[in-house]
Design an enzyme around this catalytic site. Structure first.
Site, short mmCIF file in Angstrom:
data_model
loop_
_atom_site.label_atom_id
_atom_site.label_comp_id
_atom_site.label_asym_id
_atom_site.label_seq_id
_atom_site.Cartn_x
_atom_site.Cartn_y
_atom_site.Cartn_z
N LYS A 48 0.69 -1.27 0.01
CA LYS A 48 0.11 -0.19 -0.03
C LYS A 48 0.84 1.20 0.01
O LYS A 48 2.14 1.33 0.26
CB LYS A 48 -0.94 -0.03 1.31
N TYR A 80 17.35 30.03 7.46
CA TYR A 80 16.35 30.73 8.13
C TYR A 80 16.61 30.82 9.67
O TYR A 80 17.07 29.89 10.27
CB TYR A 80 15.07 30.00 7.79
#
Length: 342
Positions: A35, A242
Site C-alpha cells: 500500500k 532561516y
C-alpha cells in the site's frame, strides 16, 4: 527531466528482507503490504521483485492501488473493503475486498460478489466486524479466502498481544475462511504462534525495524541522494539559513544541497542530520528549508558543485533522532525524487 535528488533502492535487500520474514513466519505463507505505492518506493517494482522471489499475497489500501497492480496478475487484497462507488472495480475481479463492516458485507452479498476476505476486530477498535457478529452468522455463506485481524501493540511487549492472539485463535474453525492472518512485521517478531496461515509484513520489507530484537535481521533498502548546488565560504560570526539557528564559530566551508522538507527531509533534521560523501561525514547545519539544506563540508575538500551525496536515512536511527515514526519517514519521501525500479 533528470531530478537533482534521487532514491537509490537496493532490490537485493528488499528480497532478502522478505526471505528473512518468510523464514520467521515458519509454516505460514508470507505476503507483502504494498500500500501507499509500496511504502513510497514504487508498488509495481516492489511487487514484481517479491513475486519473482516467491511472494504470492499482496495487500493494498484502496482500489486505485489495486488497479495499478492489475497488469501483474497477482493475488491482491484491498484492506479498506468496498464502498458503493468501488463496486465496479471490485466486481471486475482484479482484487479481493477485505470486508470490514456489516454494510460492506451486505453490499457484497447483494451484488453477488465472489471470493472475499474478512477483517475481524480483536481489540484494536479500528476496522473489522466483531466476534459476536461472526457468532450471529453475519458472514455465513460468504466465500472467504482469509479471515484477518490486526495487532495494536506488536512493536512492544504488551499483554494486549497475547489477548488479541487468543481472541483470534478462538475463531479457528468457526468460519468458512480458507486461511487466518494476524501478524504484521512486528507480529512476525513475536513468534510463530502469531503467524497462523499467512503473515502480512510491510515496514520491515522496506528496511524498517519494528522491534529491537529484529534489528540484526533487516537490511536497509532506501538511500536518498541529492546534488550539491553551491559551495561557499561562511566567515566566523555569520549565520546559515532561516532564523540564523547556526552561526559559524570559525571560517567554514559550506555546501547547499538540493533537498528539503518538500522532499520529506523534515525540519526535525535541522542541525541534526548527517550526509555522506565517500568516507566523509558532513553534518546538516542550520534550518532545513523547503527545497534546500546546508552542510559543513570542511571534511570534504574535493566536494564540488553537482556532486551526489548520500543522505543518512537508516530508518531506526533517524526515527530516534527526529522523534518521527519509521513509517512517516519512509512514506513521506517526496515525488521530486527520481525513483528507479527497486
Amino acid at each position: 527531466m533528470p531530478a537533482p535528488c534521487r532514491l537509490r533502492l537496493d532490490g537485493a535487500a528488499l528480497v532478502a528482507n522478505w526471505q528473512t520474514l518468510n523464514r520467521m513466519s515458519g509454516r505460514a505463507a508470507c505476503g507483502a503490504a504494498v500500500k501507499a505505492d509500496g511504502y513510497g518506493l514504487g508498488a509495481t517494482g516492489v511487487a514484481t521483485r517479491l513475486a519473482t522471489a516467491g511472494c504470492r499475497d499482496f495487500f493494498v489500501a484502496t482500489w486505485a492501488e489495486a488497479q495499478a497492480l492489475a497488469p501483474l496478475g497477482l493475488s491482491v487484497s484491498v484492506l479498506h473493503g468496498v464502498r458503493a462507488e468501488d463496486m465496479p472495480a471490485a466486481l471486475a475481479g482484479f482484487a479481493r475486498p477485505v470486508l470490514n463492516t456489516p454494510a460492506q458485507i451486505a453490499r457484497w452479498r447483494e451484488a453477488g460478489g465472489g471470493m472475499c476476505d474478512v477483517m475481524v476486530d480483536t481489540g484494536m477498535n479500528r476496522l473489522g466486524i466483531s466476534a459476536d457478529d461472526i457468532a450471529a452468522g453475519l458472514i455465513d455463506g460468504l466465500a472467504i479466502d482469509t479471515l484477518m485481524s490486526h495487532l495494536a501493540c506488536a512493536d512492544e511487549d504488551s499483554p494486549m498481544n497475547e489477548m488479541q492472539r487468543t481472541r483470534f485463535a478462538a475463531l479457528t474453525g468457526r468460519t468458512a475462511a480458507r486461511r487466518m492472518s494476524l501478524a504484521n512485521s512486528a507480529g512476525i517478531g513475536l513468534g510463530e504462534g502469531y503467524a497462523f496461515d499467512l503473515t502480512r509484513p510491510g515496514l520491515a520489507l522496506y528496511g524498517g525495524v519494528p522491534r529491537d530484537d529484529m534489528a540484526g535481521a533487516i537490511r536497509q533498502v532506501v538511500f536518498p541522494e541529492a546534488q550539491v548546488l553551491q559551495r561557499r565560504m561562511v566567515r566566523a560570526g555569520e549565520s546559515v539559513g532561516y532564523n540564523a539557528t547556526w552561526v559559524a564559530t570559525e571560517d567554514t566551508e559550506v555546501a547547499i544541497v538540493n533537498l528539503g522538507y518538500a522532499d520529506g527531509y523534515f525540519r526535525a533534521f535541522s542541525n541534526q542530520g548527517v550526509v555522506y560523501f565517500d568516507d566523509a561525514i558532513l553534518p546538516v547545519i542550520g534550518r532545513v528549508s523547503m527545497d534546500l539544506i546546508a552542510l559543513d563540508v570542511g571534511a570534504a575538500p574535493n566536494l564540488a558543485e553537482e556532486e551526489w551525496l548520500v543522505i543518512d536515512y537508516h530508518l531506526p536511527s533517524q526515527s530516534r533522532l527526529t522523534g518521527m515514526s519509521q513509517y512517516e519517514l519512509l512514506t513521506s519521501l517526496g515525488t521530486r525524487f527520481g525513483r528507479p525500479v527497486p
